[in-house]
Design a protein around this motif. Structure first.
Motif, short mmCIF file in Angstrom:
data_model
loop_
_atom_site.label_atom_id
_atom_site.label_comp_id
_atom_site.label_asym_id
_atom_site.label_seq_id
_atom_site.Cartn_x
_atom_site.Cartn_y
_atom_site.Cartn_z
N VAL A 71 0.83 -1.05 -0.01
CA VAL A 71 0.00 0.00 -0.02
C VAL A 71 0.85 1.18 -0.06
CG1 VAL A 71 -1.93 1.19 1.02
CG2 VAL A 71 -1.80 -1.22 1.31
N SER A 72 0.59 2.24 -0.80
CA SER A 72 1.31 3.41 -0.86
C SER A 72 0.49 4.79 -0.72
CB SER A 72 2.21 3.29 -2.25
OG SER A 72 1.34 3.52 -3.42
N GLU A 73 0.91 5.80 -0.91
CA GLU A 73 0.35 7.24 -1.01
C GLU A 73 -0.34 7.57 0.22
OE1 GLU A 73 -1.81 8.03 -4.66
OE2 GLU A 73 -0.23 7.18 -5.88
N SER A 74 -1.18 6.77 0.87
CA SER A 74 -1.82 7.19 2.03
C SER A 74 -0.89 6.58 3.19
CB SER A 74 -3.11 6.53 2.21
OG SER A 74 -2.98 4.90 2.25
N GLU A 75 0.01 5.71 3.06
CA GLU A 75 0.82 5.07 4.14
C GLU A 75 1.73 4.37 3.22
OE1 GLU A 75 -1.71 1.04 4.80
OE2 GLU A 75 -2.42 3.02 5.69
N VAL A 76 2.94 3.66 3.92
CA VAL A 76 3.83 2.58 3.55
C VAL A 76 3.24 1.46 4.35
CG1 VAL A 76 6.14 1.65 3.23
CG2 VAL A 76 5.75 4.18 2.73
N GLY A 77 2.41 0.61 3.58
CA GLY A 77 1.61 -0.58 4.42
C GLY A 77 2.09 -1.72 3.65
N ARG A 78 1.89 -2.88 4.27
CA ARG A 78 1.90 -4.29 3.87
C ARG A 78 0.69 -4.97 4.26
NH1 ARG A 78 4.80 -1.37 1.29
NH2 ARG A 78 6.76 -1.92 0.38
N VAL A 79 0.47 -5.75 3.74
CA VAL A 79 -0.88 -6.84 4.02
C VAL A 79 -0.52 -8.19 3.64
CG1 VAL A 79 -3.37 -6.82 3.87
CG2 VAL A 79 -2.32 -4.51 3.44
N ILE A 80 -0.89 -9.00 4.36
CA ILE A 80 -1.40 -10.46 4.01
C ILE A 80 -2.78 -10.94 4.31
CG2 ILE A 80 -0.57 -11.53 6.10
CD1 ILE A 80 0.98 -13.69 4.43
N ARG A 81 -3.44 -11.27 2.94
CA ARG A 81 -4.74 -11.52 3.35
C ARG A 81 -4.86 -13.19 2.98
NH1 ARG A 81 -9.89 -13.02 2.60
NH2 ARG A 81 -11.41 -11.50 2.50
N THR A 82 -5.48 -13.97 4.02
CA THR A 82 -5.65 -15.37 3.68
C THR A 82 -6.94 -15.44 3.62
OG1 THR A 82 -5.94 -16.16 6.15
CG2 THR A 82 -3.87 -15.78 5.25
N SER A 83 -7.71 -16.69 3.61
CA SER A 83 -9.11 -17.08 3.59
C SER A 83 -9.54 -16.63 4.76
CB SER A 83 -9.13 -18.68 3.12
OG SER A 83 -8.76 -18.84 1.81
N ARG A 84 -8.79 -16.62 5.90
CA ARG A 84 -9.48 -16.31 7.28
C ARG A 84 -9.12 -15.11 7.79
NH1 ARG A 84 -11.37 -19.43 11.67
NH2 ARG A 84 -12.03 -17.95 13.31
N TRP A 85 -7.85 -14.57 7.52
CA TRP A 85 -7.31 -13.48 8.36
C TRP A 85 -6.91 -12.38 7.21
CZ3 TRP A 85 -8.45 -14.02 13.27
CH2 TRP A 85 -8.52 -15.10 13.93
N LYS A 86 -6.94 -11.30 7.87
CA LYS A 86 -6.11 -10.02 7.40
C LYS A 86 -5.27 -9.21 8.28
CE LYS A 86 -7.83 -7.79 4.41
NZ LYS A 86 -8.82 -6.69 4.01
N TYR A 87 -3.92 -9.22 7.81
CA TYR A 87 -2.96 -8.69 8.80
C TYR A 87 -2.27 -7.65 8.21
CZ TYR A 87 1.50 -8.78 11.69
OH TYR A 87 2.62 -8.63 12.55
N HIS A 88 -2.17 -6.25 8.95
CA HIS A 88 -1.88 -5.08 8.19
C HIS A 88 -0.97 -4.40 9.04
CE1 HIS A 88 -3.19 -0.78 7.33
NE2 HIS A 88 -2.24 -1.06 6.31
N VAL A 89 0.11 -4.03 8.35
CA VAL A 89 1.20 -3.34 9.14
C VAL A 89 1.67 -2.00 8.30
CG1 VAL A 89 2.21 -5.26 10.10
CG2 VAL A 89 3.27 -4.33 8.09
N THR A 90 1.94 -0.92 9.09
CA THR A 90 2.27 0.42 8.54
C THR A 90 3.89 0.82 9.05
OG1 THR A 90 1.20 1.54 10.04
CG2 THR A 90 -0.23 1.10 8.13
N ALA A 91 4.31 1.65 8.06
CA ALA A 91 5.61 2.12 8.61
C ALA A 91 5.51 3.61 9.05
CB ALA A 91 6.55 2.14 7.23
N PRO A 92 5.59 3.79 10.41
CA PRO A 92 5.39 5.15 11.16
C PRO A 92 6.39 6.31 10.58
CG PRO A 92 6.13 3.74 12.73
CD PRO A 92 5.97 2.94 11.47
#
Length: 477
Positions: A360-381
């Motif tokens: 993910v860019s522009e609004s944040e520097v973010g990274r995501v992993i999306r499984t069939s069950r879970w979504k995990y999202h991190v950002t770089a402050p």
């Protein structure tokens, strides 16, 4: 009289802009907006969990053209041209003897008209870099191979579909006249709709279409969050009207292929660059980790994809380039980071990871992993989202159980009950980042949010658990 077939199938990609997955009846929309897409999903191949690798226009498009992540091509945000040396779908199909054509929005150059050296290697061209800037709903201005402005008549979606049908007709050959089969063609048709028209911040549908859908069904996430802000109530009627017209054009294109006796020898893929959350997750329409922003429709028909197949595993639009090449019988370049899901079409039990990776860019520097069950999202402050493609330090920001909370209204990040889940997903995310060519980062845990009511049974909730056969106990994770 049936015409001779080229050795390889023709390939057409229909690429919409900002279309949510649940705009389709195949995903439960009750408004009958997409009967054509729904039929293709039912009788062809439906990727039921399809995601973009980057929820913003240019990075998603760079990934779609190259099969590489935005940090690999360098196009990690809007405004960065695709490197001229990039090997694109046009390069791969063109080298194999295909005639290649591009119609519509490009968004991978630095000017309009798009210079020839920034067109990704396409043979024929009728497009604009940022089509929503050169046109509006009833005034479609594109540029031809010579850089000359061309105004196409009709509603913008119709105008681009008409151009696509003309391209197909021009390259189909004439039955009973042509002694040899025509060269196969690869056509990429990139629509603007259902994207908003920027200068008026509205979704201009064809005349009379917004009124059909204004005040009707709204996806639950938008309904829940619109009370706190956003523009869904104001814009949803026009958005649904645009989606309906896109589907009607899709039907016309398939009918044209049928009338030219090409439908059985043409792979047609329909998908979008990203979704739309109507400013309910941040102060614009995408650039967030939520399914409203990252999940897209995807269905294919034609050779290798007919027969009513459904892919349940998560796939990414970055997987579509190698899939199309694979299905056409062409070699997949080794530097493509996507993976052909054709084996899944042929065998639902084929090996496939249960996750997709997003940047993910522009609004944040973010990274995501999306499984069939879970979504995990991190950002770089500490990172600047317009200047930094990646970061060395991230912090856990969001964790969702998308099975029990499909509208992502309950952020579980920081709950001690879900610490083990977050730890596992953190390691999976780091692995995917490294596989994408990024350096392994440090990811800090979210601040603890105690909640004594929460309890996670490891047998049920760990993502590595698999159901046991009857009469056997599940293995300990």
């Amino acid at each position: 009289m049936s015409r001779a077939r080229p050795q390889h199938p023709n390939v057409i990609v229909i690429f919409t802009d900002q279309q949510r997955w649940d705009s389709t009846g195949a995903h439960g929309n009750p408004l009958d907006l997409t009967p054509t897409f729904d039929d293709v999903a039912q009788t062809g191949t439906h990727a039921a969990q399809a995601f973009t690798p980057q929820p913003v226009c240019a990075p998603a498009r760079a990934a779609m053209q190259t099969g590489q992540y935005p940090t690999t091509t360098g196009c990690f945000r809007n405004g960065i041209p695709l490197p001229e040396e990039s090997r694109t779908l046009a390069s791969c199909f063109g080298d194999a003897g295909y005639t290649t054509g591009y119609i519509g929005k490009w968004h991978l150059a630095d000017s309009d008209p798009v210079p020839a050296h920034q067109r990704g290697g396409y043979h024929t061209w009728l497009g604009a870099n940022i089509l929503e800037f050169t046109s509006d709903a009833y005034r479609t201005v594109v540029f031809d191979e010579d850089g000359e402005a061309v105004m196409l008549p009709g509603y913008r979606t119709d105008a681009l579909y008409d151009a696509a049908i003309r391209f197909v007709a021009d390259h189909a050959g004439t039955p009973g006249v042509d002694a040899s089969p025509p060269e196969p063609f690869f056509l990429f048709c990139s629509l603007v709709e259902p994207h908003h028209q920027n200068e008026i911040d509205a979704y201009p549908a064809p005349v009379g279409y917004e009124e059909r859908y204004r005040g009707r069904w709204m996806p639950p996430d938008l309904a829940a969050l619109s009370a706190e802000g956003g523009t869904a109530h104001r814009h949803i009627g026009g958005y649904w009207g645009q989606v309906r017209r896109v589907d009607e054009g899709f039907a016309r294109l398939l009918d044209a292929l049928r009338s030219m006796d090409l439908l059985d020898n043409t792979i047609v893929a329909f998908t979008s660059d990203h979704g739309c959350h109507f400013k309910t997750r941040n102060d614009e329409y995408k650039r967030s980790c939520h399914d409203g922003s990252i999940r897209v429709p995807m269905a294919l028909c034609g050779p290798g994809f007919d027969g009513g197949r459904r892919i349940e595993q998560p796939v990414s639009t970055i997987d579509l380039p190698p899939t199309l090449l694979d299905a056409a019988g062409l070699d997949v370049p080794s530097d493509m980071q996507g993976r052909s899901f054709l084996p899944l079409v042929q065998d639902p039990a084929a090996e496939w990871p249960d996750d997709v990776f997003l940047q993910v860019s522009e609004s944040e520097v973010g990274r995501v992993i999306r499984t069939s069950r879970w979504k995990y999202h991190v950002t770089a402050p500490d990172a600047d989202p317009w200047h930094d493609a990646s970061a060395s330090r991230y912090v856990e920001t969001e964790l969702y159980d998308v099975v029990n909370d499909p509208h992502e209204l309950d952020n579980l990040a920081g709950l001690p009950s879900h610490r083990a889940i977050a730890d596992e997903l953190r390691e999976r995310l780091i692995q995917r980042m490294v596989e994408a060519g990024e350096a392994a980062p440090a990811i800090e845990a979210a601040p603890a949010q105690p909640d004594a009511r929460r309890h996670v049974d490891p047998y049920v909730h760990t993502s590595s658990w698999k159901p046991a056969r009857f009469g056997h106990q599940p293995r300990t994770p």
